[in-house]
Design an enzyme around this catalytic site. Structure first.
Site, short mmCIF file in Angstrom:
data_model
loop_
_atom_site.label_atom_id
_atom_site.label_comp_id
_atom_site.label_asym_id
_atom_site.label_seq_id
_atom_site.Cartn_x
_atom_site.Cartn_y
_atom_site.Cartn_z
N GLY A 45 0.78 -1.23 0.00
CA GLY A 45 0.00 0.00 0.00
C GLY A 45 0.81 1.28 0.00
O GLY A 45 0.42 2.28 -0.59
N ASP A 101 0.28 3.91 3.35
CA ASP A 101 -0.82 4.64 2.69
C ASP A 101 -1.89 5.08 3.67
O ASP A 101 -2.40 6.19 3.60
CB ASP A 101 -1.45 3.76 1.58
CG ASP A 101 -1.85 2.37 2.06
OD1 ASP A 101 -1.56 2.03 3.23
OD2 ASP A 101 -2.44 1.62 1.27
N ASP A 104 -5.62 3.01 9.69
CA ASP A 104 -7.03 2.69 9.88
C ASP A 104 -7.25 2.31 11.35
O ASP A 104 -7.48 3.18 12.19
CB ASP A 104 -7.42 1.56 8.92
CG ASP A 104 -8.91 1.31 8.87
OD1 ASP A 104 -9.63 1.80 9.75
OD2 ASP A 104 -9.39 0.61 7.97
N LYS A 132 -7.85 7.66 9.06
CA LYS A 132 -9.31 7.64 9.19
C LYS A 132 -9.74 8.25 10.52
O LYS A 132 -9.09 8.02 11.54
CB LYS A 132 -9.83 6.20 9.08
CG LYS A 132 -9.85 5.70 7.66
CD LYS A 132 -10.66 4.42 7.56
CE LYS A 132 -10.73 3.94 6.14
NZ LYS A 132 -11.42 2.65 6.02
N PHE A 153 -14.32 3.09 3.00
CA PHE A 153 -13.32 2.32 2.28
C PHE A 153 -12.92 3.04 0.99
O PHE A 153 -13.77 3.35 0.16
CB PHE A 153 -13.86 0.92 1.95
CG PHE A 153 -12.79 -0.01 1.46
CD1 PHE A 153 -11.89 -0.59 2.34
CD2 PHE A 153 -12.68 -0.29 0.10
CE1 PHE A 153 -10.89 -1.44 1.88
CE2 PHE A 153 -11.68 -1.14 -0.37
CZ PHE A 153 -10.79 -1.72 0.53
N VAL A 154 -11.63 3.32 0.86
CA VAL A 154 -11.14 4.07 -0.31
C VAL A 154 -10.08 3.26 -1.05
O VAL A 154 -9.43 2.39 -0.48
CB VAL A 154 -10.57 5.45 0.08
CG1 VAL A 154 -11.67 6.37 0.58
CG2 VAL A 154 -9.47 5.32 1.14
N ARG A 166 -4.83 -0.14 -7.23
CA ARG A 166 -3.66 0.56 -6.68
C ARG A 166 -3.13 1.57 -7.69
O ARG A 166 -2.47 2.54 -7.32
CB ARG A 166 -2.55 -0.44 -6.35
CG ARG A 166 -2.87 -1.44 -5.26
CD ARG A 166 -1.61 -2.18 -4.86
NE ARG A 166 -1.87 -3.43 -4.15
CZ ARG A 166 -2.04 -3.53 -2.83
NH1 ARG A 166 -1.99 -2.46 -2.09
NH2 ARG A 166 -2.25 -4.70 -2.27
C1 PRP Z 1 -3.38 -1.99 4.64
C2 PRP Z 1 -2.68 -0.66 4.52
C3 PRP Z 1 -1.97 -0.51 5.84
C4 PRP Z 1 -2.87 -1.23 6.81
C5 PRP Z 1 -3.68 -0.24 7.60
O1 PRP Z 1 -2.51 -3.03 4.31
O2 PRP Z 1 -1.79 -0.64 3.44
O3 PRP Z 1 -0.70 -1.12 5.84
O4 PRP Z 1 -3.73 -2.07 6.02
O5 PRP Z 1 -4.64 -0.85 8.41
P1 PRP Z 1 -4.64 -0.82 9.98
O6 PRP Z 1 -4.30 0.58 10.42
O7 PRP Z 1 -6.06 -1.20 10.30
O8 PRP Z 1 -3.68 -1.83 10.50
P2 PRP Z 1 -2.97 -4.47 3.76
O9 PRP Z 1 -2.89 -5.48 4.84
O10 PRP Z 1 -4.30 -4.35 3.06
O11 PRP Z 1 -1.85 -4.81 2.71
P3 PRP Z 1 -1.38 -3.96 1.42
O12 PRP Z 1 -0.57 -2.81 1.93
O13 PRP Z 1 -0.58 -4.92 0.61
O14 PRP Z 1 -2.63 -3.49 0.70
#
Ligand code: PRP
Length: 183
Positions: A45, A101, A104, A132, A153-154, A166
């Protein structure tokens, strides 16, 4: 099939993001203290954001890509953060900035930050493009935040839904039928 047609609305366009990324880089440079700087990119991300960010940082920094995941393809955190910090071995005592990125639940950043400190990195800061607006159980709070957004969700600019979107150059909200057709 073009990805743009799956987007309900654009939340942050390319120009707005570009301007804010430049401001974040300036904030980081203002805290420069002469120590070696390492940017740890949380994959996948953080990839798009980080590549724009580090090109705004004209200092002798190093870049490491960290394999991290917690969502495992869905739209809600699994609560289990998987990571590999091997790329950070050998960076003891340095100034590390973790770049992601989105913040959350905060579980990913909290878990990573603690693990990096245990590894012996000097200091660990965190930088997220999006945060968020929501209640959280974690204590960690990113030092650098691009935008605070509503709890929805974005996708785009590195953020995915089921590994797609992405590559959108902006942050947007998906049409609801995209979820219903794929789940
Ligand atoms: C997503 C995003 C963050 C994390 C945030 O990663 O990129 O790293 O979740 O969420 P949180 O604050 O609730 O922990 P994901 O596991 O989807 O993997 P990706 O980066 O490969 O999309």
């Amino acid at each position: 099939m073009l990805v743009h047609q799956d987007i309900e609305r654009v939340l942050l366009d390319e120009e707005v993001i570009k301007h804010r990324v430049e401001e974040l880089a300036a904030e980081m440079l203002a805290k420069e203290d002469g120590r070696p700087l390492v940017l740890g990119i949380l994959m996948k991300g953080g990839l798009v954001f980080a590549t724009d960010l580090f090109r705004c940082l004209p200092v002798r920094l190093e870049i490491e890509c960290l394999n991290v995941s917690s969502y495992h393809g869905g739209t809600e955190s699994s609560g289990e953060v998987r990571f590999d910090l091997e790329p950070l071995e050998g960076h003891e005592g340095k100034r590390l900035i973790l770049v992601d990125d989105i913040f959350d639940t905060g579980l990913t950043m909290e878990t990573l930050k603690r693990a990096c400190l245990e590894l012996g990195v000097g200091t660990v800061e965190s930088c997220v493009l999006l945060k968020k607006k929501k209640e959280r159980e974690v204590a960690v709070n990113p030092e650098y935040v691009g935008f605070t957004i509503a709890d929805e969700f974005v996708v785009g600019y590195g953020l995915d839904y089921a590994e797609k979107y992405r590559n959108l150059p902006y942050i947007g909200v998906l049409k609801s039928e995209v979820y219903t057709c794929c789940e």
